[in-house]
Design a protein around this motif. Structure first.
Motif, short mmCIF file in Angstrom:
data_model
loop_
_atom_site.label_atom_id
_atom_site.label_comp_id
_atom_site.label_asym_id
_atom_site.label_seq_id
_atom_site.Cartn_x
_atom_site.Cartn_y
_atom_site.Cartn_z
N VAL A 102 3.77 -3.25 2.01
CA VAL A 102 4.35 -4.44 2.40
C VAL A 102 5.61 -4.35 0.73
CG1 VAL A 102 2.98 -5.92 0.61
CG2 VAL A 102 2.04 -4.50 2.80
N ASP A 103 5.64 -5.81 0.90
CA ASP A 103 6.14 -5.85 -0.60
C ASP A 103 6.37 -6.28 -1.88
OD1 ASP A 103 9.15 -6.91 -1.42
OD2 ASP A 103 9.59 -8.52 -0.84
N LEU A 104 6.48 -5.58 -2.33
CA LEU A 104 5.92 -5.49 -3.66
C LEU A 104 6.83 -5.18 -4.98
CD1 LEU A 104 2.11 -3.42 -3.05
CD2 LEU A 104 2.48 -5.14 -3.29
N SER A 105 8.14 -5.52 -4.44
CA SER A 105 9.44 -4.92 -4.81
C SER A 105 9.13 -5.84 -6.24
CB SER A 105 10.83 -5.40 -4.46
OG SER A 105 10.02 -6.23 -3.83
N TRP A 106 8.45 -6.67 -6.35
CA TRP A 106 8.28 -7.91 -7.77
C TRP A 106 7.40 -7.46 -9.17
CZ3 TRP A 106 3.30 -9.13 -9.18
CH2 TRP A 106 2.42 -9.34 -8.02
N VAL A 133 1.30 7.13 -15.31
CA VAL A 133 1.01 6.01 -13.51
C VAL A 133 1.70 5.17 -13.33
CG1 VAL A 133 -0.96 6.30 -12.01
CG2 VAL A 133 -1.22 7.42 -13.39
N LEU A 134 1.45 3.84 -14.34
CA LEU A 134 2.13 2.98 -13.58
C LEU A 134 3.83 2.89 -14.18
CD1 LEU A 134 0.12 0.31 -16.37
CD2 LEU A 134 0.43 0.97 -13.58
N ILE A 135 4.17 3.85 -14.59
CA ILE A 135 5.68 4.13 -14.64
C ILE A 135 6.54 4.78 -12.90
CG2 ILE A 135 7.64 5.93 -15.64
CD1 ILE A 135 6.23 5.60 -18.16
N GLY A 136 5.42 5.69 -12.41
CA GLY A 136 5.84 6.79 -11.39
C GLY A 136 5.66 5.39 -10.77
N LEU A 137 4.56 4.86 -10.41
CA LEU A 137 4.20 3.80 -9.04
C LEU A 137 5.64 2.84 -9.14
CD1 LEU A 137 0.42 2.33 -9.48
CD2 LEU A 137 1.72 3.65 -7.92
N GLY A 138 5.49 2.40 -10.43
CA GLY A 138 7.26 1.86 -10.44
C GLY A 138 8.12 1.77 -10.11
N ALA A 143 12.76 2.77 -5.83
CA ALA A 143 12.97 3.65 -4.73
C ALA A 143 13.21 3.55 -3.64
CB ALA A 143 12.38 5.28 -4.72
N LEU A 144 12.39 2.41 -2.69
CA LEU A 144 12.09 2.16 -1.21
C LEU A 144 13.19 1.03 -1.90
CD1 LEU A 144 7.76 2.12 -1.27
CD2 LEU A 144 10.27 3.29 -0.23
N GLU A 145 13.08 0.26 -3.11
CA GLU A 145 13.92 -0.86 -2.33
C GLU A 145 15.37 -0.55 -2.10
OE1 GLU A 145 15.17 -5.42 -5.36
OE2 GLU A 145 13.24 -4.30 -5.79
N MET A 146 15.69 1.36 -3.00
CA MET A 146 16.97 1.08 -3.83
C MET A 146 17.48 2.07 -1.77
SD MET A 146 17.14 2.42 -7.06
CE MET A 146 18.53 4.00 -6.88
N SER A 188 4.29 14.56 2.28
CA SER A 188 4.26 13.71 3.29
C SER A 188 4.68 12.07 2.77
CB SER A 188 3.71 13.71 4.43
OG SER A 188 2.06 13.46 3.12
N LEU A 189 3.82 12.24 2.04
CA LEU A 189 3.77 10.08 1.15
C LEU A 189 5.10 9.72 1.09
CD1 LEU A 189 2.28 7.76 0.98
CD2 LEU A 189 1.82 8.41 -1.81
N ALA A 190 5.72 10.44 0.40
CA ALA A 190 7.11 10.04 -0.03
C ALA A 190 7.85 10.02 1.25
CB ALA A 190 8.05 10.77 -0.80
N ILE A 191 8.37 11.33 2.23
CA ILE A 191 8.76 11.62 3.34
C ILE A 191 8.89 10.08 4.61
CG2 ILE A 191 9.39 12.63 4.91
CD1 ILE A 191 11.56 12.95 2.71
N VAL A 192 7.04 9.67 4.02
CA VAL A 192 6.22 8.89 5.52
C VAL A 192 7.17 7.09 5.03
CG1 VAL A 192 4.79 7.65 6.28
CG2 VAL A 192 4.68 9.36 5.93
N LEU A 193 7.22 7.13 3.54
CA LEU A 193 7.79 5.35 2.59
C LEU A 193 9.37 5.73 3.38
CD1 LEU A 193 5.96 6.06 -0.76
CD2 LEU A 193 5.70 4.01 1.95
N LEU A 194 9.71 6.91 2.88
CA LEU A 194 11.72 6.78 3.22
C LEU A 194 11.98 6.61 4.68
CD1 LEU A 194 14.20 7.26 2.47
CD2 LEU A 194 13.66 10.04 3.31
N ILE A 195 10.86 7.62 5.46
CA ILE A 195 11.48 6.75 7.06
C ILE A 195 11.27 5.50 7.69
CG2 ILE A 195 11.01 7.78 8.81
CD1 ILE A 195 9.63 10.42 8.65
N SER A 196 10.01 5.42 6.65
CA SER A 196 9.93 3.76 7.34
C SER A 196 10.84 2.49 6.45
CB SER A 196 8.50 3.11 6.70
OG SER A 196 8.19 2.97 4.95
N ALA A 197 11.25 2.87 5.35
CA ALA A 197 12.66 1.84 4.66
C ALA A 197 13.90 2.53 5.99
CB ALA A 197 12.56 2.37 3.31
N MET A 198 13.89 3.50 6.45
CA MET A 198 15.28 3.62 7.23
C MET A 198 14.90 3.22 8.36
SD MET A 198 15.96 7.48 5.90
CE MET A 198 17.89 7.69 6.54
N ALA A 199 13.99 3.21 9.08
CA ALA A 199 14.08 2.76 9.91
C ALA A 199 13.87 1.06 10.15
CB ALA A 199 12.36 2.78 10.50
#
Length: 561
Positions: A102-106, A133-138, A143-146, A188-199
């Motif tokens: 979901v678009d949570l870039s804000w 933890v908050l730094i990691g989430l941010g 990174a997904l936006e980038m 695997s979570l990071a890679i799935v998110l990467l794949i979704s962003a690239m798709a």
């Protein structure tokens, strides 16, 4: 080249963000997560739910897998229950990928700002660890936006188009690439998110992205198998059994990629949603559909990977490598091995009196060989503790880490002292055929009995951290010191009376009670960290004497007074 570097940097930032979240959550909730898993093993469904919840917090099914397999290795839970936990863990990872799609870039700047403020201002507290933890989430959201921004310009590259053409409609290559990426990223979570962003940016076609997702799921299972490759059989049964479920799931879902594209994708808002929802569907199917087969897979793993005949002399038994990813669990493993080291020292200490009384040279040889085992245990425990991530330890766990190191050092030194005592007894008593006087033997027996009691009390203090017992241990130190002084004086009195046996064994007698006093001091030092943490330590006598001297000193005289 610039766009490629930006993409690689975004991927690295995504992986680092997931690492910060995982280590931060383990520092805050590590012990509670272990308790949650341990309490939820009543049936396979509650076990699966607990696995889902723990993975949603840790954001790593691999971490949950290693934590669960460690429980099995220590005999805390059964293999079928552990496999049920893993069914829920995979669903937990998939749910987190849906949330991040979901678009949570804000939220990214908000999380990073609040996290940095908490981490910098209250680093050692729980609030500081939550800030981590908050730094990691941010960073993950950033990174997904980038990834989306960097992958867009790369679409025009002929090289990228050629690569995409080469892997299109080749499910085997897609599975392999997804698997390799998940293993390299340790997530695997990071890679799935990467794949979704690239798709979503059309860097990869959707059908290729779905194949990569299946490969990423295989990669998470393979990563756990590789991490536990040198662990006990019981631990490997969990990770290999989980891998069996993942392989079966891939075999079932691979033929349906085309059907997903034709019947499901048209009703979804975009490619990114298609990737994460396909990932969720895959894990729900293998979790809900296969949860009834956990007992069957457990039986299969037991037959294929039978538990070897236990060798009671094979050490170390408790230093489980798979527990290192969960620092609180690894600390417990090291503490259990340290207690075994103390058991060996207790056996050595108990044998001293038999060697003295019976002149048993065979027992003396066995005791000296035990010191080699104590030294080896010390080295193993120390090396194991150095592999625990200190950044993932909370304040209490860091203190426990230091306490274990101190305890094992003391036990190693006690073993060395006992070996020296045995050598002295052999050289100065057994080989020369001498005996202690009746009074001298009674004194040595009294000190030895008190020493054994203090060692057992010290082991209890180390295990439980009881302040009252720690105070008792320091009181025993004073009593033992007074006894040592008294017995040294009575021995000198016997020398004055020209007692023949006392004269012949004088050097050995004095050295022996002195060495026993040293051992007692090392044992009693176990109490200091406990009392210091509780604020119960009395100021040192040296400090008190200096203060008293300063108060008693006359005031300086001024000139002309």
């Amino acid at each position: 080249m610039k766009h490629l570097l930006n993409l690689l940097a975004a991927i690295a930032l995504l992986v680092w963000g997931s690492h910060l979240v995982r280590t931060g959550v383990l520092r805050v909730f590590g012990a509670n997560l272990r308790s949650l898993l341990a309490r939820s093993m009543g049936n396979r469904f509650t076990a699966a739910l607990s696995g889902m919840g723990v993975t949603a917090l840790v954001q790593s099914s691999t971490a949950t897998s290693l934590m669960t397999s460690s429980f099995v290795g220590q005999g805390l839970i059964a293999l079928p229950a552990a496999l049920a936990v893993m069914r829920g863990a995979d669903v937990g990872t998939a749910l987190m990928s849906v949330l991040f799609s979901v678009d949570l870039s804000w939220l990214s700047p908000v999380f990073i700002l609040v996290g940095v403020v908490l981490f910098v201002t209250r680093q050692a507290s729980t609030a500081g660890r939550v800030g981590r933890v908050l730094i990691g989430l941010g960073l993950m959201l950033l990174a997904l936006e980038m990834v989306v921004q960097a992958s867009g310009p790369m679409l025009a590259s002929p090289l990228i188009k050629a690569m995409l053409t080469s892997i299109s409609s080749d499910i085997t290559l897609e599975l392999f690439m997804g698997c390799v990426l998940a293993v390299m990223a340790y997530s695997s979570l990071a890679i799935v998110l990467l794949i979704s962003a690239m798709a979503a940016s059309h860097v990869v076609p959707l059908d290729v992205a779905l194949g990569l997702v299946l490969g990423a799921n295989l990669g998470s299972g393979l990563l756990a198998v590789m991490t536990t490759a040198k662990s006990a059989v019981e631990v490997r049964q969990v990770t290999v059994g989980n891998m069996v479920f993942k392989i079966l799931g891939v075999l079932i879902m691979s033929p349906f990629i085309g059907m997903w594209m034709k019947y499901v994708q048209p009703y979804l808002p975009g490619e990114a949603h298609g990737v994460v929802l396909f990932h969720l569907a895959y894990n729900v199917i293998i979790s809900v559909g296969f949860i009834g087969f956990t007992q069957w897979v457990a039986d299969l793993m037991t037959r294929l990977m039978p538990k070897p005949v236990e060798d009671k002399h094979k050490r170390p038994q408790h230093l489980d490598p798979s527990a290192l990813s969960t620092p609180s669990l690894a600390i417990s493993c090291a503490a259990r091995e340290a207690l075994y080291q103390a058991d060996v020292v207790e056996t050595m200490l108990t044998g001293i009196l038999d060697v003295i009384q019976k002149n048993d040279e065979q027992l003396a040889l066995r005791i000296r060989k035990m010191d080699d085992e104590v030294d080896q245990l010390y080295s193993s425990i120390k090396y194991y503790l150095t592999k625990i991530s200190r950044e993932a330890l909370g304040e209490e766990e860091s203190k426990r880490w230091a306490d274990i190191i101190g305890f094992t050092i003391n036990m190693e030194q006690i073993g060395d002292i006992i070996e020296r005592i045995i050598i002295d007894i052999e050289d100065k008593k057994i080989k020369k055929g001498r005996k202690f006087s009746e009074a001298g033997m009674a004194e040595i027996t009294e000190l030895h009995t008190r020493l054994l009691g203090n060692l057992r009390l010290g082991m209890s203090v180390f295990l439980n951290g009881n302040v009252r017992d720690a105070k008792r241990l320091l009181e025993e130190k004073v009593r033992f010191r007074d006894l040592e002084r008294t017995y040294s004086s009575t021995h000198l009195a016997r020398l004055s009376d020209n007692t023949v046996q006392s004269i012949e064994t004088s050097s050995l007698h004095i050295d022996l009670i002195s060495e026993l006093k040293r051992i007692n001091s090392l044992i009693c030092s176990i109490a200091y960290p406990i009392l210091e943490s509780a604020g119960e330590l009395v100021p040192s006598r040296v400090k008190a004497i200096n203060e008293a001297a300063a108060q008693a000193a006359p005031a300086p005289q001024h000139e002309g007074a």
